[in-house]
Scaffold this motif. Structure first.
Motif, PDB file in Angstrom:
ATOM      1  N   GLN A   1      41.256  49.993  31.298  1.00 35.81           N
ATOM      2  CA  GLN A   1      42.255  49.382  32.165  1.00 35.81           C
ATOM      3  C   GLN A   1      43.658  49.918  31.898  1.00 35.81           C
ATOM      4  O   GLN A   1      44.490  49.917  32.777  1.00 35.81           O
ATOM      5  CB  GLN A   1      42.247  47.866  31.979  1.00 35.81           C
ATOM      6  N   SER A   2      43.919  50.353  30.679  1.00 35.27           N
ATOM      7  CA  SER A   2      45.264  50.797  30.358  1.00 35.27           C
ATOM      8  C   SER A   2      45.385  52.320  30.365  1.00 35.27           C
ATOM      9  O   SER A   2      46.297  52.864  29.790  1.00 35.27           O
ATOM     10  CB  SER A   2      45.688  50.238  28.994  1.00 35.27           C
ATOM     11  N   GLY A   3      44.448  52.996  31.012  1.00 34.79           N
ATOM     12  CA  GLY A   3      44.482  54.450  31.110  1.00 34.79           C
ATOM     13  C   GLY A   3      45.633  54.911  31.979  1.00 34.79           C
ATOM     14  O   GLY A   3      46.432  54.113  32.459  1.00 34.79           O
ATOM     15  N   PRO A   4      45.731  56.214  32.182  1.00 35.31           N
ATOM     16  CA  PRO A   4      46.833  56.739  32.993  1.00 35.31           C
ATOM     17  C   PRO A   4      46.772  56.218  34.428  1.00 35.31           C
ATOM     18  O   PRO A   4      45.704  56.031  34.988  1.00 35.31           O
ATOM     19  CB  PRO A   4      46.625  58.248  32.947  1.00 35.31           C
ATOM     20  N   LYS A   5      47.956  55.976  34.970  1.00 34.09           N
ATOM     21  CA  LYS A   5      48.039  55.486  36.350  1.00 34.09           C
ATOM     22  C   LYS A   5      48.060  56.660  37.315  1.00 34.09           C
ATOM     23  O   LYS A   5      48.499  57.755  36.963  1.00 34.09           O
ATOM     24  CB  LYS A   5      49.288  54.624  36.520  1.00 34.09           C
ATOM     25  N   HIS A   6      47.593  56.405  38.526  1.00 37.09           N
ATOM     26  CA  HIS A   6      47.530  57.430  39.568  1.00 37.09           C
ATOM     27  C   HIS A   6      48.088  56.870  40.866  1.00 37.09           C
ATOM     28  O   HIS A   6      48.052  55.670  41.103  1.00 37.09           O
ATOM     29  CB  HIS A   6      46.079  57.882  39.786  1.00 37.09           C
ATOM     30  N   PHE A   7      48.559  57.779  41.715  1.00 36.31           N
ATOM     31  CA  PHE A   7      49.014  57.365  43.032  1.00 36.31           C
ATOM     32  C   PHE A   7      47.828  56.846  43.837  1.00 36.31           C
ATOM     33  O   PHE A   7      46.730  57.401  43.771  1.00 36.31           O
ATOM     34  CB  PHE A   7      49.637  58.543  43.791  1.00 36.31           C
ATOM     35  N   SER A   8      48.062  55.799  44.584  1.00 38.63           N
ATOM     36  CA  SER A   8      47.060  55.241  45.497  1.00 38.63           C
ATOM     37  C   SER A   8      47.685  55.266  46.890  1.00 38.63           C
ATOM     38  O   SER A   8      48.791  54.749  47.087  1.00 38.63           O
ATOM     39  CB  SER A   8      46.720  53.809  45.074  1.00 38.63           C
ATOM     40  N   LEU A   9      46.980  55.879  47.839  1.00 38.03           N
ATOM     41  CA  LEU A   9      47.553  56.121  49.165  1.00 38.03           C
ATOM     42  C   LEU A   9      46.699  55.493  50.261  1.00 38.03           C
ATOM     43  O   LEU A   9      45.481  55.407  50.138  1.00 38.03           O
ATOM     44  CB  LEU A   9      47.659  57.626  49.408  1.00 38.03           C
ATOM     45  N   PRO A  10      47.325  55.136  51.365  1.00 34.88           N
ATOM     46  CA  PRO A  10      46.576  54.538  52.471  1.00 34.88           C
ATOM     47  C   PRO A  10      45.841  55.593  53.297  1.00 34.88           C
ATOM     48  O   PRO A  10      46.221  56.763  53.304  1.00 34.88           O
ATOM     49  CB  PRO A  10      47.667  53.881  53.307  1.00 34.88           C
TER      50      PRO A  10
ATOM     51  N   ASN B   1      67.071  53.312  60.397  1.00 35.62           N
ATOM     52  CA  ASN B   1      67.093  51.857  60.235  1.00 35.62           C
ATOM     53  C   ASN B   1      65.693  51.272  60.402  1.00 35.62           C
ATOM     54  O   ASN B   1      65.276  50.418  59.620  1.00 35.62           O
ATOM     55  CB  ASN B   1      68.064  51.208  61.214  1.00 35.62           C
ATOM     56  N   GLN B   2      64.955  51.716  61.403  1.00 32.07           N
ATOM     57  CA  GLN B   2      63.584  51.248  61.611  1.00 32.07           C
ATOM     58  C   GLN B   2      62.692  51.651  60.435  1.00 32.07           C
ATOM     59  O   GLN B   2      61.878  50.864  59.956  1.00 32.07           O
ATOM     60  CB  GLN B   2      63.010  51.822  62.907  1.00 32.07           C
ATOM     61  N   PHE B   3      62.859  52.875  59.980  1.00 34.35           N
ATOM     62  CA  PHE B   3      62.030  53.409  58.905  1.00 34.35           C
ATOM     63  C   PHE B   3      62.269  52.669  57.580  1.00 34.35           C
ATOM     64  O   PHE B   3      61.351  52.513  56.779  1.00 34.35           O
ATOM     65  CB  PHE B   3      62.308  54.905  58.746  1.00 34.35           C
ATOM     66  N   ASN B   4      63.496  52.203  57.371  1.00 33.99           N
ATOM     67  CA  ASN B   4      63.810  51.474  56.142  1.00 33.99           C
ATOM     68  C   ASN B   4      63.050  50.148  56.050  1.00 33.99           C
ATOM     69  O   ASN B   4      62.884  49.605  54.961  1.00 33.99           O
ATOM     70  CB  ASN B   4      65.312  51.234  56.026  1.00 33.99           C
ATOM     71  N   TYR B   5      62.581  49.621  57.185  1.00 28.58           N
ATOM     72  CA  TYR B   5      61.813  48.374  57.193  1.00 28.58           C
ATOM     73  C   TYR B   5      60.317  48.594  57.011  1.00 28.58           C
ATOM     74  O   TYR B   5      59.560  47.640  56.852  1.00 28.58           O
ATOM     75  CB  TYR B   5      62.056  47.592  58.496  1.00 28.58           C
ATOM     76  N   LEU B   6      59.883  49.840  57.031  1.00 25.63           N
ATOM     77  CA  LEU B   6      58.467  50.138  56.823  1.00 25.63           C
ATOM     78  C   LEU B   6      58.084  49.760  55.389  1.00 25.63           C
ATOM     79  O   LEU B   6      58.766  50.154  54.444  1.00 25.63           O
ATOM     80  CB  LEU B   6      58.203  51.633  57.062  1.00 25.63           C
ATOM     81  N   ALA B   7      56.995  49.011  55.248  1.00 26.25           N
ATOM     82  CA  ALA B   7      56.533  48.646  53.903  1.00 26.25           C
ATOM     83  C   ALA B   7      56.245  49.911  53.114  1.00 26.25           C
ATOM     84  O   ALA B   7      55.764  50.909  53.664  1.00 26.25           O
ATOM     85  CB  ALA B   7      55.277  47.773  54.007  1.00 26.25           C
ATOM     86  N   TRP B   8      56.527  49.865  51.815  1.00 25.94           N
ATOM     87  CA  TRP B   8      56.296  51.036  50.967  1.00 25.94           C
ATOM     88  C   TRP B   8      54.802  51.316  50.918  1.00 25.94           C
ATOM     89  O   TRP B   8      54.001  50.437  50.644  1.00 25.94           O
ATOM     90  CB  TRP B   8      56.889  50.799  49.574  1.00 25.94           C
ATOM     91  N   GLN B   9      54.406  52.547  51.188  1.00 27.57           N
ATOM     92  CA  GLN B   9      53.000  52.918  51.353  1.00 27.57           C
ATOM     93  C   GLN B   9      52.377  53.547  50.110  1.00 27.57           C
ATOM     94  O   GLN B   9      51.164  53.717  50.053  1.00 27.57           O
ATOM     95  CB  GLN B   9      52.864  53.912  52.517  1.00 27.57           C
ATOM     96  N   ILE B  10      53.169  53.921  49.132  1.00 22.81           N
ATOM     97  CA  ILE B  10      52.663  54.673  47.972  1.00 22.81           C
ATOM     98  C   ILE B  10      52.607  53.753  46.767  1.00 22.81           C
ATOM     99  O   ILE B  10      53.641  53.281  46.289  1.00 22.81           O
ATOM    100  CB  ILE B  10      53.579  55.889  47.694  1.00 22.81           C
ATOM    101  N   LYS B  11      51.414  53.507  46.285  1.00 21.00           N
ATOM    102  CA  LYS B  11      51.218  52.622  45.135  1.00 21.00           C
ATOM    103  C   LYS B  11      50.950  53.460  43.881  1.00 21.00           C
ATOM    104  O   LYS B  11      50.473  54.576  43.963  1.00 21.00           O
ATOM    105  CB  LYS B  11      50.029  51.694  45.366  1.00 21.00           C
ATOM    106  N   CYS B  12      51.246  52.866  42.746  1.00 28.07           N
ATOM    107  CA  CYS B  12      50.951  53.492  41.456  1.00 28.07           C
ATOM    108  C   CYS B  12      50.059  52.524  40.704  1.00 28.07           C
ATOM    109  O   CYS B  12      50.480  51.444  40.322  1.00 28.07           O
ATOM    110  CB  CYS B  12      52.249  53.746  40.689  1.00 28.07           C
ATOM    111  N   GLN B  13      48.788  52.912  40.539  1.00 24.26           N
ATOM    112  CA  GLN B  13      47.823  52.007  39.909  1.00 24.26           C
ATOM    113  C   GLN B  13      47.071  52.708  38.796  1.00 24.26           C
ATOM    114  O   GLN B  13      46.807  53.843  38.835  1.00 24.26           O
ATOM    115  CB  GLN B  13      46.825  51.482  40.937  1.00 24.26           C
TER     116      GLN B  13
END
Length: 179
Positions: free
Chosen positions: A17-26, A167-179
């Protein structure tokens, strides 16, 4: 004996569980009422770029009008300030109109590319980038506008549209996760 097995299992699970984190993408990104699907995924050394095109398009990575690009860089040694400086240097060497800076802990840019010998359109581009434990992630939206006279384009006439798009783009939820 049982206790040592439980301890060993517990240590193993904790290590996993505590291994290296990786990008998670939609697989899909939704923006301005459209759904964008992943079309390409290119990786070179520490960098990766993914192109998402509208679901209702031909999904041709060589010819498109609207697209979302996710850019990842696992090199954690570059600072946000150095990334801003690199982009500013690049844009000074082009004919593009560009604003690049750090805002709300994000590297943000607004760019208008003029028509070129290769493309007879104006391209509006907005991006947001963040540092995380995984490295640097950036999401970018680009939209091409056909022009009747490519040699007679005033980039300043697209500034209001670019600001609205940012302005519209700034409201887009952040899509790139680090897990």
């Amino acid at each position: 004996m049982r206790l040592s097995i439980l301890v060993s299992l517990s240590i193993f699970l904790t290590a996993c569980q505590s291994g290296p984190k990786h990008f998670s993408l939609p697989e899909k990104v939704n923006f301005q009422g459209k759904s964008y699907e992943k079309v390409t995924d290119n990786k070179i050394e520490t960098m990766q770029s993914l192109l998402y095109l509208p679901s209702d398009s031909s999904k041709n990575a060589e010819k498109w009008d609207k697209g979302i690009l996710l850019f990842l860089d696992t090199d954690k040694n570059k600072t946000m300030e150095s990334r801003v400086a690199l982009r500013q240097t690049h844009f000074r060497e082009t004919e593009a109109f560009a604003q690049v800076g750090i805002e709300n802990n994000e590297l943000r840019s607004k760019v208008i590319y003029p028509p070129s010998g290769r493309f007879n359109d104006v391209q509006l581009e907005v991006s947001r980038g963040k540092q995380s434990e995984c490295g640097y992630g950036q999401i970018q939206y680009s939209e091409k506008r056909q022009v009747a006279q490519p040699n007679n384009v005033h980039l300043s006439s697209y500034t209001a549209e670019l600001v609205e798009l940012a302005n519209q783009f700034n409201y887009l939820a952040w899509q790139i996760k680090c897990q």
